[in-house]
Design a protein around this motif. Structure first.
Motif, PDB file in Angstrom:
ATOM      1  N   LYS A  49       0.889  -1.290   0.064  1.00  0.00           N
ATOM      2  CA  LYS A  49      -0.009  -0.011   0.018  1.00  0.00           C
ATOM      3  C   LYS A  49       1.000   1.316   0.101  1.00  0.00           C
ATOM      4  O   LYS A  49       0.466   2.429  -0.693  1.00  0.00           O
ATOM      5  CB  LYS A  49      -1.043   0.072   1.280  1.00  0.00           C
ATOM      6  CG  LYS A  49      -1.764   1.065   1.210  1.00  0.00           C
ATOM      7  CD  LYS A  49      -2.973   1.080   2.533  1.00  0.00           C
ATOM      8  CE  LYS A  49      -4.187   2.057   2.188  1.00  0.00           C
ATOM      9  NZ  LYS A  49      -5.208   1.836   3.265  1.00  0.00           N
ATOM     10  N   GLU A  54      -3.227   4.634  -4.299  1.00  0.00           N
ATOM     11  CA  GLU A  54      -4.237   4.132  -3.772  1.00  0.00           C
ATOM     12  C   GLU A  54      -5.201   3.462  -4.588  1.00  0.00           C
ATOM     13  O   GLU A  54      -5.758   2.350  -3.973  1.00  0.00           O
ATOM     14  CB  GLU A  54      -5.084   5.305  -3.091  1.00  0.00           C
ATOM     15  CG  GLU A  54      -6.361   5.040  -2.238  1.00  0.00           C
ATOM     16  CD  GLU A  54      -6.976   6.098  -1.377  1.00  0.00           C
ATOM     17  OE1 GLU A  54      -8.015   5.799  -0.952  1.00  0.00           O
ATOM     18  OE2 GLU A  54      -6.251   7.310  -1.264  1.00  0.00           O
ATOM     19  N   LYS A  58      -6.475  -0.663  -4.095  1.00  0.00           N
ATOM     20  CA  LYS A  58      -7.833  -0.847  -4.015  1.00  0.00           C
ATOM     21  C   LYS A  58      -8.148  -1.856  -5.295  1.00  0.00           C
ATOM     22  O   LYS A  58      -8.781  -2.798  -4.912  1.00  0.00           O
ATOM     23  CB  LYS A  58      -8.607   0.202  -4.461  1.00  0.00           C
ATOM     24  CG  LYS A  58     -10.240   0.167  -4.187  1.00  0.00           C
ATOM     25  CD  LYS A  58     -10.733   1.596  -4.329  1.00  0.00           C
ATOM     26  CE  LYS A  58     -12.305   1.449  -4.395  1.00  0.00           C
ATOM     27  NZ  LYS A  58     -13.101   2.696  -4.402  1.00  0.00           N
ATOM     28  N   GLN A  62      -9.519  -5.961  -4.802  1.00  0.00           N
ATOM     29  CA  GLN A  62     -10.708  -6.221  -5.426  1.00  0.00           C
ATOM     30  C   GLN A  62     -10.869  -7.183  -6.587  1.00  0.00           C
ATOM     31  O   GLN A  62     -11.937  -7.564  -6.937  1.00  0.00           O
ATOM     32  CB  GLN A  62     -11.440  -4.945  -5.842  1.00  0.00           C
ATOM     33  CG  GLN A  62     -11.923  -4.118  -4.798  1.00  0.00           C
ATOM     34  CD  GLN A  62     -12.612  -2.680  -5.061  1.00  0.00           C
ATOM     35  OE1 GLN A  62     -12.472  -2.516  -6.357  1.00  0.00           O
ATOM     36  NE2 GLN A  62     -13.017  -2.094  -4.136  1.00  0.00           N
TER      37      GLN A  62
END
Length: 430
Positions: A49, A54, A58, A62
């Motif tokens: 991260k 960002e 993400k 997902q």
């Protein structure tokens, strides 16, 4: 720079882009581990991260199983990984997002996996098996090319049964009957009379209603035939060939064998010479092991072959079977005509027969007599008899079943996993 997983070893410290699929993933709060595959291999992609935008992190969290991606990152050495490398991910581009992929990391039943064979092939285990199969094929061509053999392709549609059995797939060939080939052997004998040393490598079909772990309806055979080769020459070639393909897998598929958790110490022993035992001695050995129901003249089943193989730490030749058990074309032992100059090669660890071979009858009159004894139509075999009329010579050959050999080398239970799309008694899908 675009590359493949198998080639990342040449790009340590460099930024690369790999076209791949997401095999699996796991994540903690600040790091995501992506298990990536591209067909050439598997690698872990690490998404931190703190080191990516960002949006990228993400996206990584997902991602769905079997989505297709372009992943860009820096190749790093990873000594904890069996593969030895990992990818420090910097960017992810989704090509296609998969949803509800049916084969999840949980346990699935065999029938479910077979129904989804087109997807099951993507798994790490199945990938390893297919890579070993490919290495056996590569090493086969290497061996026979180096030995001066010529590759010949026999027909798949034939007008007669080489083994003289009824377990054939029948079809109409315009206005006459035809069958899917059970073996290319007879045609390979003709080729050997023209080219000396030949081999074929192709599909064969057996309409045998068997459900054992060793049987397929459609399988691949390697069938060499050699002019001027007698019985002992044939055995020597077989052990050289089997040793070559096993040692090639050990050399070139170490990662795949690790994935399969294969005990390679047993494979490392597969070097010439192989032990030999006559059918007579095999019967005596079985009696010593408590198989008192088998008598001279009976064929061996899987339990018998396994029991014999347990007495040896390498593949073992069982030689000189009764003439009554074997096909019409096998050469009788000149000193004992009730047995033939043949051998089955039995793999260790309960995998059974992987090779059947023999010296072939080269005398015209004897072969004609054998055809009569087996009630075979002489007209259908006219061309085969003619090989004994025009410059007949002693000759020998054998057939190796690829899938049984893959099962043995990989140490897997059932041959259905050794071929991309198995054809079984009750399975023609997918």
């Amino acid at each position: 720079m675009k590359t493949t997983i198998s080639n990342v070893k040449n790009h340590v410290g460099e930024q690369v882009t790999i076209g791949c699929w997401l095999a699996n993933k796991r994540s903690s709060g600040k790091i995501a581990f992506l298990q990536l595959r591209d067909g050439t291999g598997f690698i872990q992609g690490v998404v931190e991260k703190s080191k990516v935008d960002e949006e990228i992190f993400k996206k990584a969290k997902q991602l769905t199983q079997e989505s297709s991606l372009y992943v860009t990152g820096v190749v790093r050495v990873d000594e904890r990984s069996p593969f030895g490398y990992e990818l420090g991910v910097e960017n992810i581009e989704i090509i296609h997002e998969a949803s509800d992929y049916p084969i999840t990391p949980k346990e699935h039943g065999t029938e479910f996996l077979m129904d989804n064979r087109h997807l099951w092939l993507r798994s790490k285990r199945q990938h390893a098996i297919m890579k070993v199969r490919n290495e056996l094929i590569r090493a086969t061509y290497e061996f026979f090319n180096d030995q001066g053999f010529v590759k010949v392709d026999p027909p798949i549609l034939t007008g007669s049964a080489p083994e003289g059995t009824t377990e054939l797939f029948h079809t109409k060939y315009f206005d006459e009957d035809a069958y899917l080939s059970q073996s290319g052997q007879l045609y390979m004998e003709a080729a050997a009379m023209a080219l000396g040393k030949v081999f074929s490598f192709g599909p064969t079909f057996r309409a045998e209603k068997s459900k054992t772990r060793r049987h397929l309806i459609e399988f691949w055979m390697i069938e060499p035939e050699m002019a001027f080769y007698q019985f002992e020459d044939n055995l020597q070639l077989q052990e050289q060939y089997v040793s070559h393909i096993v040692q090639s897998v050990l050399k070139n598929c170490s990662l795949e064998l690790k994935t399969l958790e294969r005990d390679i110490s047993k494979l490392e022993q597969v070097v010439p010479p192989f032990p030999k035992i006559t059918y007579d001695d095999a019967i005596a050995l079985l009696h010593k092991k408590g198989f008192n129901d088998i008598a001279w003249g009976d064929d061996f089943g899987s339990p018998h072959e396994t029991a014999i193989a347990e007495s040896f730490d390498k593949p073992v030749f069982i030689t000189h079977y009764p003439t009554s058990l074997k096909p019409f074309y096998m050469q009788p032992d000149p000193n004992r005509p009730e047995v033939v100059l043949c051998a089955d090669l039995i793999a260790p660890e309960g995998y059974g027969e992987i090779i059947g071979g023999s010296e072939r009858i080269h005398d015209y009159h004897l072969l004609k007599k054998r055809l009569e004894e087996h009630h075979l139509d002489e007209a259908a075999y006219k061309w085969y008899l003619e090989l004994r009329q025009y410059g007949s010579v002693p000759h020998s050959g054998f057939g190796l079943g690829l899938e049984r050999t893959v099962a043995w080398i990989c140490g897997i239970e059932h041959v259905r996993e050794t071929i991309p799309f198995p054809r079984l008694l009750n399975r023609l899908y997918p």
